[in-house]
Design a protein around this motif. Structure first.
Motif, PDB file in Angstrom:
ATOM      1  N   GLU A 232      68.834  18.324 -18.594  1.00 46.71           N
ATOM      2  CA  GLU A 232      69.692  18.681 -17.457  1.00 46.71           C
ATOM      3  C   GLU A 232      69.412  17.802 -16.247  1.00 46.71           C
ATOM      4  O   GLU A 232      70.335  17.331 -15.565  1.00 46.71           O
ATOM      5  CB  GLU A 232      69.471  20.152 -17.101  1.00 46.71           C
ATOM      6  N   THR A 233      68.122  17.559 -15.974  1.00 46.55           N
ATOM      7  CA  THR A 233      67.737  16.725 -14.827  1.00 46.55           C
ATOM      8  C   THR A 233      68.260  15.297 -14.986  1.00 46.55           C
ATOM      9  O   THR A 233      68.775  14.695 -14.034  1.00 46.55           O
ATOM     10  CB  THR A 233      66.209  16.712 -14.673  1.00 46.55           C
ATOM     11  N   LEU A 234      68.131  14.757 -16.181  1.00 49.59           N
ATOM     12  CA  LEU A 234      68.604  13.399 -16.430  1.00 49.59           C
ATOM     13  C   LEU A 234      70.123  13.310 -16.275  1.00 49.59           C
ATOM     14  O   LEU A 234      70.648  12.363 -15.663  1.00 49.59           O
ATOM     15  CB  LEU A 234      68.195  12.958 -17.834  1.00 49.59           C
ATOM     16  N   GLU A 235      70.824  14.290 -16.806  1.00 49.53           N
ATOM     17  CA  GLU A 235      72.284  14.270 -16.728  1.00 49.53           C
ATOM     18  C   GLU A 235      72.770  14.444 -15.297  1.00 49.53           C
ATOM     19  O   GLU A 235      73.741  13.791 -14.881  1.00 49.53           O
ATOM     20  CB  GLU A 235      72.862  15.370 -17.639  1.00 49.53           C
ATOM     21  N   ARG A 236      72.115  15.283 -14.522  1.00 43.13           N
ATOM     22  CA  ARG A 236      72.499  15.464 -13.124  1.00 43.13           C
ATOM     23  C   ARG A 236      72.283  14.189 -12.311  1.00 43.13           C
ATOM     24  O   ARG A 236      73.017  13.916 -11.351  1.00 43.13           O
ATOM     25  CB  ARG A 236      71.706  16.613 -12.499  1.00 43.13           C
ATOM     26  N   ALA A 237      71.263  13.436 -12.689  1.00 39.71           N
ATOM     27  CA  ALA A 237      70.964  12.192 -11.988  1.00 39.71           C
ATOM     28  C   ALA A 237      71.840  11.038 -12.481  1.00 39.71           C
ATOM     29  O   ALA A 237      71.705   9.905 -12.006  1.00 39.71           O
ATOM     30  CB  ALA A 237      69.496  11.833 -12.164  1.00 39.71           C
ATOM     31  N   GLY A 238      72.716  11.332 -13.431  1.00 36.60           N
ATOM     32  CA  GLY A 238      73.600  10.299 -13.955  1.00 36.60           C
ATOM     33  C   GLY A 238      72.910   9.324 -14.872  1.00 36.60           C
ATOM     34  O   GLY A 238      73.438   8.226 -15.128  1.00 36.60           O
TER      35      GLY A 238
END
Length: 352
Positions: A232-238
């Motif tokens: 989730e963190t990686l995806e939110r950071a693009g």
């Protein structure tokens, strides 16, 4: 047709999504048939009981025929029938139990109800011979993660040293695989992805390894959550999700916990044999780490080949063979399915 001088035990397995028949005589696997409905559950990310039960109904007769042909025996050659009567998915267990009862009744042969997890332990005897007088058995599968102290598998009570508090190891593999878009079943999918990954890329938690924690209890829910938060963190950071690295790091975290606790149990009981069984025992990383760790510690490691790790009828026949040779009384045609059966002994119901 093969002429046998010893009892020939038919084993029937249907606790989850594999329909299995196996034929064992004097500790030797003569033949087996196996059908899986895993592909039918892939879209759901896990086993759907009703789909599994229907698949068992369709697979019972052809899979039995495959096992008989593989062993080069006739149905009439069978002397005893053993069947998983629990634990497992209720609708699935009922199908195999009904099939086994029908065969035993039609042939006029004794029927033994077998605990599914005892079957996993017995699977190793088909490859490596009788278990030692005392050993530690680590069962790791989709629904179970347990450390057991085992003596004679069918004569002695089975002692639970520790079980999982939440997700079993196999269940965690399935859930993380779904998070990473790798599909179902998760164990093989994670293992394939991890080959190209770095197991040190992410520092995922190793739960229940602190000195104050229960020494033989497992928990994988927090590990699964840690992977979900990382994605989730990686995806939110693009950022792109490094699937291979996450798979390898997750797999390593599971393996570290399993091997650490299993070795601890062997040492604390002053034993010299560790047996690892169940579907997750087919995992190449677990097998490699367990092998190197046991070699360094002077512990004998026994793991059945991958074909005997997943659910199969051969392992149930192996328990039946041990029960027959020990002189155990049959369970009888009145035995009921017990989807939540606790592992206290190999036979269900327990004698007496």
């Amino acid at each position: 047709m093969t002429t046998l001088g010893s009892p020939l035990i038919l084993g029937v397995e249907s606790s989850c999504d594999e329909t299995g028949f196996g034929l064992v005589s004097d500790g030797v696997l003569l033949g087996q048939g196996l059908a899986s409905s895993a592909a039918q559950h892939a879209d759901f990310g896990g086993v759907v009981p009703e789909i599994a039960a229907r698949a068992h109904l369709e697979a019972v007769v052809p899979t039995l025929r495959i096992a008989l042909e593989d062993a080069d025996v006739d149905l009439a050659d069978i002397s005893h029938v053993a069947v998983t009567s629990g634990p497992g998915l209720a609708t699935a267990v009922h199908v195999g139990l009904a099939a086994a009862k029908s065969i035993a009744w039609a042939l006029g042969k004794p029927l033994y109800g077998v605990h599914h997890l005892a079957g996993h332990a017995a699977a190793d005897t088909l490859e490596h011979g009788p278990l030692p007088e005392r050993s530690i058995v680590l069962i790791v599968s989709g629904g179970h993660t347990s450390l057991l102290a085992v003596g004679d598998l069918v004569r002695d009570p089975i002692e639970h040293l520790g079980d999982t508090l939440d997700d079993a190891a196999g269940e965690a593999f399935d859930k993380v695989s779904r998070l990473l878009g790798l599909g179902y079943p998760g164990g093989p999918a994670i293992s394939r992805a991890a080959v190209d990954g770095d197991p040190t890329a992410f520092s995922f938690p190793r739960a229940m390894l602190r000195p104050r924690d229960a020494p033989f209890t497992f928990s994988f829910s927090g590990l699964k959550t840690a992977v979900a938060r990382t994605v989730e963190t990686l995806e939110r950071a693009g950022q792109s999700v490094p699937v291979a690295d996450i798979a390898a790091s997750f797999e390593q975290a599971v393996v570290d916990v399993l091997v650490t606790k299993a070795i601890r149990a062997v040492r604390e009981r002053n034993l010299d044999t560790l047996v690892i069984v169940g579907g997750v025992a087919a995992n190449a990383r677990l097998r490699a780490v367990a092998r190197s760790t046991c070699e360094a510690a002077g512990i004998e490691l026994r793991i059945p080949p991958p074909r005997l790790c997943t659910d199969n009828g051969a392992m149930i026949a192996a328990v039946g063979d041990l029960l027959v040779r020990s002189g155990a009384e049959p369970s009888g045609l009145g035995i009921a399915a017990d989807p939540s059966a606790v592992l206290l002994g190999a036979q269900l119901p327990l004698p007496g």
